[in-house]
Write a protein that holds these residues in place. Structure first.
Motif, PDB file in Angstrom:
ATOM      1  N   MET A 195       0.704  -0.951   0.044  1.00 29.23           N
ATOM      2  CA  MET A 195      -0.092  -0.047  -0.041  1.00 29.23           C
ATOM      3  C   MET A 195       0.722   1.197  -0.052  1.00 29.23           C
ATOM      4  N   SER A 196       0.582   2.197  -0.831  1.00 31.33           N
ATOM      5  CA  SER A 196       1.550   3.577  -1.021  1.00 31.33           C
ATOM      6  C   SER A 196       1.354   4.223   0.280  1.00 31.33           C
ATOM      7  N   PRO A 197       2.433   4.920   0.762  1.00 30.84           N
ATOM      8  CA  PRO A 197       2.293   5.745   2.018  1.00 30.84           C
ATOM      9  C   PRO A 197       1.519   6.928   1.943  1.00 30.84           C
ATOM     10  N   VAL A 198       0.816   7.389   2.939  1.00 34.99           N
ATOM     11  CA  VAL A 198       0.190   8.336   2.919  1.00 34.99           C
ATOM     12  C   VAL A 198       0.608   9.898   2.941  1.00 34.99           C
ATOM     13  N   PHE A 199       1.781   9.971   3.839  1.00 40.24           N
ATOM     14  CA  PHE A 199       2.430  10.939   4.228  1.00 40.24           C
ATOM     15  C   PHE A 199       3.986  10.839   3.773  1.00 40.24           C
ATOM     16  N   ILE A 255      -5.806  10.246  16.150  1.00 43.19           N
ATOM     17  CA  ILE A 255      -5.943   9.082  15.071  1.00 43.19           C
ATOM     18  C   ILE A 255      -7.075   9.218  14.311  1.00 43.19           C
ATOM     19  N   GLN A 256      -8.277   9.442  15.145  1.00 47.60           N
ATOM     20  CA  GLN A 256      -9.586   9.448  14.418  1.00 47.60           C
ATOM     21  C   GLN A 256      -9.461  10.483  13.560  1.00 47.60           C
ATOM     22  N   ALA A 257      -8.838  11.835  13.608  1.00 47.63           N
ATOM     23  CA  ALA A 257      -9.071  12.738  12.894  1.00 47.63           C
ATOM     24  C   ALA A 257      -8.373  12.470  11.413  1.00 47.63           C
ATOM     25  N   LEU A 258      -7.181  11.953  11.682  1.00 50.96           N
ATOM     26  CA  LEU A 258      -6.502  11.384  10.559  1.00 50.96           C
ATOM     27  C   LEU A 258      -7.213  10.493   9.722  1.00 50.96           C
ATOM     28  N   THR A 259      -8.123   9.384  10.323  1.00 48.20           N
ATOM     29  CA  THR A 259      -8.720   8.474   9.944  1.00 48.20           C
ATOM     30  C   THR A 259      -9.775   9.076   8.880  1.00 48.20           C
ATOM     31  N   GLN A 298      -1.150  16.519  -0.930  1.00 52.97           N
ATOM     32  CA  GLN A 298      -0.512  15.415  -0.898  1.00 52.97           C
ATOM     33  C   GLN A 298      -1.468  14.121  -0.452  1.00 52.97           C
ATOM     34  N   LEU A 299      -1.910  14.732   0.804  1.00 52.17           N
ATOM     35  CA  LEU A 299      -3.290  13.560   1.301  1.00 52.17           C
ATOM     36  C   LEU A 299      -4.102  13.392   0.550  1.00 52.17           C
ATOM     37  N   THR A 300      -4.694  14.391  -0.376  1.00 50.40           N
ATOM     38  CA  THR A 300      -5.793  14.074  -1.335  1.00 50.40           C
ATOM     39  C   THR A 300      -5.282  13.047  -2.250  1.00 50.40           C
ATOM     40  N   ASP A 301      -4.088  13.488  -2.936  1.00 55.20           N
ATOM     41  CA  ASP A 301      -3.567  12.285  -3.855  1.00 55.20           C
ATOM     42  C   ASP A 301      -3.268  11.004  -3.415  1.00 55.20           C
ATOM     43  N   SER A 302      -2.812  11.088  -2.040  1.00 54.18           N
ATOM     44  CA  SER A 302      -2.377   9.631  -1.550  1.00 54.18           C
ATOM     45  C   SER A 302      -3.818   9.082  -1.402  1.00 54.18           C
ATOM     46  N   VAL A 303      -5.004   9.738  -1.003  1.00 53.95           N
ATOM     47  CA  VAL A 303      -6.151   8.874  -0.705  1.00 53.95           C
ATOM     48  C   VAL A 303      -6.863   8.125  -1.905  1.00 53.95           C
ATOM     49  N   ARG A 304      -6.642   9.022  -3.109  1.00 52.38           N
ATOM     50  CA  ARG A 304      -7.017   8.669  -4.237  1.00 52.38           C
ATOM     51  C   ARG A 304      -6.278   7.458  -4.631  1.00 52.38           C
ATOM     52  N   ARG A 305      -4.992   7.608  -4.522  1.00 52.48           N
ATOM     53  CA  ARG A 305      -4.180   6.462  -5.130  1.00 52.48           C
ATOM     54  C   ARG A 305      -4.346   5.165  -4.433  1.00 52.48           C
ATOM     55  N   ILE A 306      -4.455   5.363  -3.114  1.00 55.50           N
ATOM     56  CA  ILE A 306      -5.007   4.147  -2.288  1.00 55.50           C
ATOM     57  C   ILE A 306      -6.203   3.742  -2.604  1.00 55.50           C
ATOM     58  N   GLY A 356     -10.588   9.567   4.560  1.00 56.06           N
ATOM     59  CA  GLY A 356     -11.916   8.835   4.119  1.00 56.06           C
ATOM     60  C   GLY A 356     -11.820   7.269   4.772  1.00 56.06           C
ATOM     61  N   GLY A 357     -11.002   7.201   5.618  1.00 56.19           N
ATOM     62  CA  GLY A 357     -10.692   5.878   6.100  1.00 56.19           C
ATOM     63  C   GLY A 357      -9.779   4.929   5.314  1.00 56.19           C
ATOM     64  N   THR A 358      -9.097   5.626   4.657  1.00 56.88           N
ATOM     65  CA  THR A 358      -8.034   4.932   4.010  1.00 56.88           C
ATOM     66  C   THR A 358      -6.546   4.827   4.905  1.00 56.88           C
ATOM     67  N   TYR A 359      -6.600   5.485   5.735  1.00 56.59           N
ATOM     68  CA  TYR A 359      -5.594   5.709   6.701  1.00 56.59           C
ATOM     69  C   TYR A 359      -5.805   5.763   8.021  1.00 56.59           C
ATOM     70  N   SER A 360      -5.445   4.669   8.892  1.00 56.30           N
ATOM     71  CA  SER A 360      -5.710   4.801  10.317  1.00 56.30           C
ATOM     72  C   SER A 360      -4.246   4.465  10.882  1.00 56.30           C
ATOM     73  N   PRO A 361      -3.510   5.588  11.379  1.00 58.59           N
ATOM     74  CA  PRO A 361      -2.175   5.530  12.229  1.00 58.59           C
ATOM     75  C   PRO A 361      -2.323   4.675  13.480  1.00 58.59           C
ATOM     76  N   SER A 362      -1.475   3.746  13.786  1.00 59.40           N
ATOM     77  CA  SER A 362      -1.471   3.135  14.964  1.00 59.40           C
ATOM     78  C   SER A 362      -0.785   3.818  15.988  1.00 59.40           C
ATOM     79  N   ALA A 363      -1.114   3.762  17.419  1.00 62.86           N
ATOM     80  CA  ALA A 363      -0.513   4.646  18.457  1.00 62.86           C
ATOM     81  C   ALA A 363       0.955   4.505  18.392  1.00 62.86           C
ATOM     82  N   GLY A 364       1.381   3.428  17.846  1.00 61.18           N
ATOM     83  CA  GLY A 364       3.107   3.452  17.855  1.00 61.18           C
ATOM     84  C   GLY A 364       3.719   4.477  16.893  1.00 61.18           C
TER      85      GLY A 364
END
Length: 209
Positions: free
Chosen positions: A1-5, A29-33, A94-102, A37-45
């Motif tokens: 999966m392509s990186p978001v950031f 974490i929820q704000a980033l998710t 970049q975030l918009t493009d990454s979401v579309r790519r994912i 659009g739900g394509t990226y949900s970072p872990s606590a780590g």
């Protein structure tokens, strides 16, 4: 999966989220998710080490609120945001493009899964026919019914995929619109609901007809 950031971009984006309001880790974490659009949900780590680094640099502070730790941007953090405003705009793009790519990658994966499912169903149907011994109960009607069941299962799976893709696409568009400060009034929500009801009614008529 392509990186978001890209490297270092998440750190600055966290600062921008805290500039909107103080937040604890889960809210970040929820704000980033939500904004992806739900394509990226970072872990606590992923999040907490960056928050610790921002605190170490004096760009955020943290306070305890019961069992939660709330992070808040400092004046130094706001100064860095102001100095890198142009870079932050680039991160938003970049975030918009990454979401579309994912989303494209997910669709490609779904397409591959569908091809595999078709092959599995076809193979299962052939094996069922080959293993069935002709007898008084085995007729051409029985064979047709078996084919219809296989095709029905495949068609149902395809509709599930299409509905999920539609839901994810609409959800991403709405969340991105709101995240960018766009309005989402009652008339728009009512119109969307009415359109969905109309689609359902047309489908019902087609199935019953």
């Amino acid at each position: 999966m392509s990186p978001v950031f890209a490297h270092g971009s998440l750190r600055l984006y966290l600062l921008s989220l805290l500039d909107e309001s103080p937040k604890h880790g889960y809210e970040l974490i929820q704000a980033l998710t939500d904004r992806s659009g739900g394509t990226y949900s970072p872990s606590a780590g992923t999040i907490y080490p960056r928050l610790a680094k921002l605190e170490e640099e004096g760009l955020v502070t943290k306070t305890s609120d019961g069992r939660k730790t709330v992070y808040e941007i400092t004046e130094a953090g706001r100064a860095e945001l102001a100095a890198r405003a142009g870079e932050l705009d680039g991160i938003e793009d970049q975030l918009t493009d990454s979401v579309r790519r994912i989303a494209d990658e997910v669709r490609s994966g779904v397409t591959a899964a569908m091809k595999s499912l078709r092959a599995d169903l076809a193979s299962a149907a052939r094996e069922a026919k080959q293993s069935a011994k002709p007898g008084p109960s085995w007729t051409s009607t029985t064979e047709e019914q078996a084919d219809q069941q296989v095709q029905g299962r495949l068609a149902l799976h395809e509709t599930d995929v299409s509905i999920n893709e539609f839901r994810q696409a609409v959800r991403a568009e709405l969340r991105e619109h709101v995240a960018r400060g766009g309005a989402l009034d009652d008339d728009t929500v009512s119109a969307l609901r009415a359109d969905l009801v109309a689609v359902r009614d047309r489908l019902r008529e087609r199935l019953q007809g």
